[in-house]
Write a protein that holds these residues in place. Structure first.
Motif, mmCIF file in Angstrom:
data_model
loop_
_atom_site.group_PDB
_atom_site.id
_atom_site.type_symbol
_atom_site.label_atom_id
_atom_site.label_comp_id
_atom_site.label_asym_id
_atom_site.label_seq_id
_atom_site.Cartn_x
_atom_site.Cartn_y
_atom_site.Cartn_z
ATOM 1 N N GLY A 190 0.821 -1.199 0.000
ATOM 2 C CA GLY A 190 0.000 0.000 0.000
ATOM 3 C C GLY A 190 0.856 1.250 0.000
ATOM 4 O O GLY A 190 2.054 1.208 -0.248
ATOM 5 N N GLY A 191 0.221 2.374 0.284
ATOM 6 C CA GLY A 191 0.943 3.644 0.316
ATOM 7 C C GLY A 191 0.458 4.483 1.469
ATOM 8 O O GLY A 191 -0.619 4.250 2.014
ATOM 9 N N SER A 192 1.263 5.457 1.858
ATOM 10 C CA SER A 192 0.856 6.351 2.933
ATOM 11 C C SER A 192 1.544 7.687 2.772
ATOM 12 O O SER A 192 2.518 7.816 2.027
ATOM 13 N N GLY A 193 1.023 8.693 3.473
ATOM 14 C CA GLY A 193 1.623 10.013 3.465
ATOM 15 C C GLY A 193 2.103 10.364 4.859
ATOM 16 O O GLY A 193 1.798 9.684 5.834
ATOM 17 N N PHE A 319 -7.297 5.667 8.369
ATOM 18 C CA PHE A 319 -7.234 4.267 7.913
ATOM 19 C C PHE A 319 -5.863 3.912 7.350
ATOM 20 O O PHE A 319 -5.741 3.185 6.357
ATOM 21 N N GLY A 320 -4.823 4.466 7.970
ATOM 22 C CA GLY A 320 -3.462 4.146 7.565
ATOM 23 C C GLY A 320 -2.931 4.940 6.390
ATOM 24 O O GLY A 320 -1.787 4.733 5.966
ATOM 25 N N LEU A 321 -3.723 5.878 5.847
ATOM 26 C CA LEU A 321 -3.268 6.666 4.697
ATOM 27 C C LEU A 321 -2.200 7.679 5.081
ATOM 28 O O LEU A 321 -1.400 8.100 4.245
ATOM 29 N N PHE A 322 -2.199 8.115 6.352
ATOM 30 C CA PHE A 322 -1.188 9.046 6.834
ATOM 31 C C PHE A 322 -0.646 8.533 8.168
ATOM 32 O O PHE A 322 -1.413 8.071 9.015
ATOM 33 N N GLY A 326 5.522 8.293 8.178
ATOM 34 C CA GLY A 326 5.559 8.456 6.739
ATOM 35 C C GLY A 326 5.722 7.121 6.031
ATOM 36 O O GLY A 326 5.850 6.068 6.675
ATOM 37 N N PRO A 327 5.737 7.110 4.704
ATOM 38 C CA PRO A 327 5.855 5.854 3.959
ATOM 39 C C PRO A 327 7.252 5.254 4.072
ATOM 40 O O PRO A 327 8.236 5.959 4.293
ATOM 41 N N THR A 328 7.320 3.936 3.923
ATOM 42 C CA THR A 328 8.615 3.260 3.870
ATOM 43 C C THR A 328 9.218 3.439 2.476
ATOM 44 O O THR A 328 8.525 3.808 1.520
ATOM 45 N N MET A 329 10.511 3.175 2.335
ATOM 46 C CA MET A 329 11.149 3.270 1.030
ATOM 47 C C MET A 329 10.529 2.285 0.051
ATOM 48 O O MET A 329 10.392 2.592 -1.142
ATOM 49 N N LYS A 330 10.115 1.106 0.542
ATOM 50 C CA LYS A 330 9.475 0.118 -0.320
ATOM 51 C C LYS A 330 8.139 0.649 -0.835
ATOM 52 O O LYS A 330 7.816 0.489 -2.023
ATOM 53 N N GLN A 331 7.358 1.276 0.034
ATOM 54 C CA GLN A 331 6.092 1.866 -0.391
ATOM 55 C C GLN A 331 6.325 2.953 -1.431
ATOM 56 O O GLN A 331 5.586 3.053 -2.423
ATOM 57 N N ILE A 332 7.325 3.773 -1.215
ATOM 58 C CA ILE A 332 7.629 4.849 -2.166
ATOM 59 C C ILE A 332 8.026 4.270 -3.521
ATOM 60 O O ILE A 332 7.545 4.717 -4.568
ATOM 61 N N ILE A 366 2.224 11.467 -15.996
ATOM 62 C CA ILE A 366 2.484 10.317 -15.129
ATOM 63 C C ILE A 366 3.820 10.515 -14.424
ATOM 64 O O ILE A 366 4.698 11.251 -14.901
ATOM 65 N N GLY A 367 3.964 9.846 -13.286
ATOM 66 C CA GLY A 367 5.223 9.956 -12.567
ATOM 67 C C GLY A 367 5.306 8.943 -11.449
ATOM 68 O O GLY A 367 4.373 8.177 -11.203
ATOM 69 N N ALA A 368 6.408 8.950 -10.760
ATOM 70 C CA ALA A 368 6.626 8.051 -9.634
ATOM 71 C C ALA A 368 5.833 8.535 -8.431
ATOM 72 O O ALA A 368 4.969 9.406 -8.551
#
Length: 428
Positions: A190-193, A319-322, A326-332, A366-368
């Motif tokens: 997943g992802g998070s901020g 719900f874990g979005l923030f 912050g996000p892990t390097m793997k999530q990024i 589009i982007g990373a």
């Protein structure tokens, strides 16, 4: 009188370099310096703690295999609560990259110090109230000093604002309206901020009444509508364009784009483009979860205790979005974004009118990962564009949105070459 001179020791100073986003900005500046001819970009880092800033440089040196960062990059101690320290910082740099948020609490002293001491200021703010208040209160002062203050140079809202300009450039005729759809794709984790973005949202929604009052102070006349007026979509709807449920985008993009369109209309006599922004939220289950969370959020921001709980426990209420971490390097690494623009207008040779437009276009940016990869790339490229193409920016200074500031520069090409890709798509 242009206050910024080339005699200053640094082209760029990263302020807030030890913050979560600032660390990524430091690495991006280091990479761009290595790419440049002879390392001609001189830069420094700034923040409250020398020890933490040394840690950031050590970390960047390890990650980038650039040991020289530990010894070659100057550290400037500066604190938003100490005016003299900000003045000393701003007197040493041509461009200050301000990474210290939430900007509604910490941004104004930096803007003020930059203008008074002749340094251009770029930030990555996604808070419309701060962005518009800086324009209202500091535009004339910045113009008089020959200083540029350009906010929102990240995700919120470079892709949206410059995406509209790109769509307009590619359209053969008169573009009159655009709808954009944002989708973010994450990997299995997943992802998070980061928590700072969540705080900005909490306090922004809580103080939305101030934004409405602020906008009245501008005294703007409504922008003219070219072509048929575009109908707004519902609060939740299934989008055939992106084949998932979508909602109106609650970030600063619509505000920033409108400021740019107003500038281009009033200063460049270009017909304004109607703009609506939406974001994909996925399945029906995601919609239900979002509605429940949104209702709870809306109720809690109205009260001081609710705001305290929201900012103390960001992961639980989002719900874990923030998260505070912050996000892990793997999530990024596993996250990317796509922003698709569906535009309509009058084809070349057909006079714009109130009738229904007769031509369409679809473009995409589009982007990373948007928060800490695309954002830092956009911020740093905006700074490099400002340094290299100052003659192409409007007037002699002032407070601007990205599209207004960079519409006559090569920033879109620079972004395209640094991972934020612009393209024309076939219309579905």
């Amino acid at each position: 009188m242009a206050a910024v001179t080339s005699s200053r020791p640094y082209h760029i100073i990263v302020f807030g370099a030890s913050g979560f986003t600032g660390q990524f900005v430091v690495e991006e500046v280091a990479r761009c310096t290595a790419e440049g001819p002879g390392g001609s970009l001189k830069w420094a880092v700034a923040g409250r703690s020398r020890q933490r800033l040394e840690g950031v440089l050590n970390q960047a040196a390890r990650r980038l295999s650039m040991p020289e960062l530990r010894t070659d990059i100057e550290i400037i101690v500066a604190d938003v609560s100490i005016e003299e320290s900000l003045a000393v910082m701003c007197q040493q740099g041509l461009v200050i990259l301000n990474c210290v948020g939430p900007y509604r609490f910490y941004g104004e002293p930096v803007v003020k110090a930059c203008i008074e001491n002749g340094a251009h200021c770029i930030d990555i703010c996604g808070e419309p109230q701060f962005l518009e208040r800086m324009q209202l209160e500091y535009h004339s002062k910045a113009l008089d000093r020959g200083v540029y203050v350009i906010g929102s140079c990240g995700f919120d809202s470079i892709p949206a604002d410059l995406g509209i300009l790109y769509t307009k450039q590619q359209f053969k005729g008169t573009l009159t309206a655009v709808e954009s759809f944002l989708t973010i794709t994450s990997g299995p984790e997943g992802g998070s901020g980061h928590d700072a973005t969540w705080q900005s949202a909490v306090y922004g929604f809580a103080d939305s009444g101030s934004l409405r009052r602020l906008r009245k102070r501008f005294g703007h006349k409504p922008l003219p509508v070219v072509g048929a007026r575009v109908k707004k979509r519902g609060s939740v709807f299934f989008s055939k364009e992106i084949e998932q449920y979508a909602i109106p985008f609650m970030g600063s993009d619509p505000s920033v784009v409108k400021r740019t369109q107003r500038f281009l209309y009033e200063e460049e006599q270009q017909l304004p483009v109607q703009y609506s922004a939406y974001v994909g939220v996925g399945s029906l289950f995601s919609v239900v979860k979002l509605c429940c969370g949104g209702l709870l959020f809306w109720l809690m921001v109205k009260f001081s205790l609710g705001r305290k709980l929201l900012t103390t426990f960001p992961s639980f209420f989002s719900f874990g979005l923030f998260t505070k971490a912050g996000p892990t390097m793997k999530q990024i690494e596993d996250t990317c974004f796509s922003l698709t623009f569906f535009g309509e207008g009058f084809s070349e040779g057909k006079e714009p009118s109130e009738s229904r437009p007769n031509d369409k276009i679809c473009t995409r940016v589009i982007g990373a990962e948007p928060g800490y990869v695309a954002t830092v790339s956009a911020m740093v490229q905006a700074a490099i564009t400002l340094l290299n193409e100052l003659h192409s920016l409007p007037r002699r200074g002032g407070v601007y949105s990205p599209g207004a500031a960079f519409s006559k520069t090569t920033l879109i090409d620079r972004l395209h070459n640094h991972g934020i890709k612009f393209s024309v798509r076939s219309y579905p």
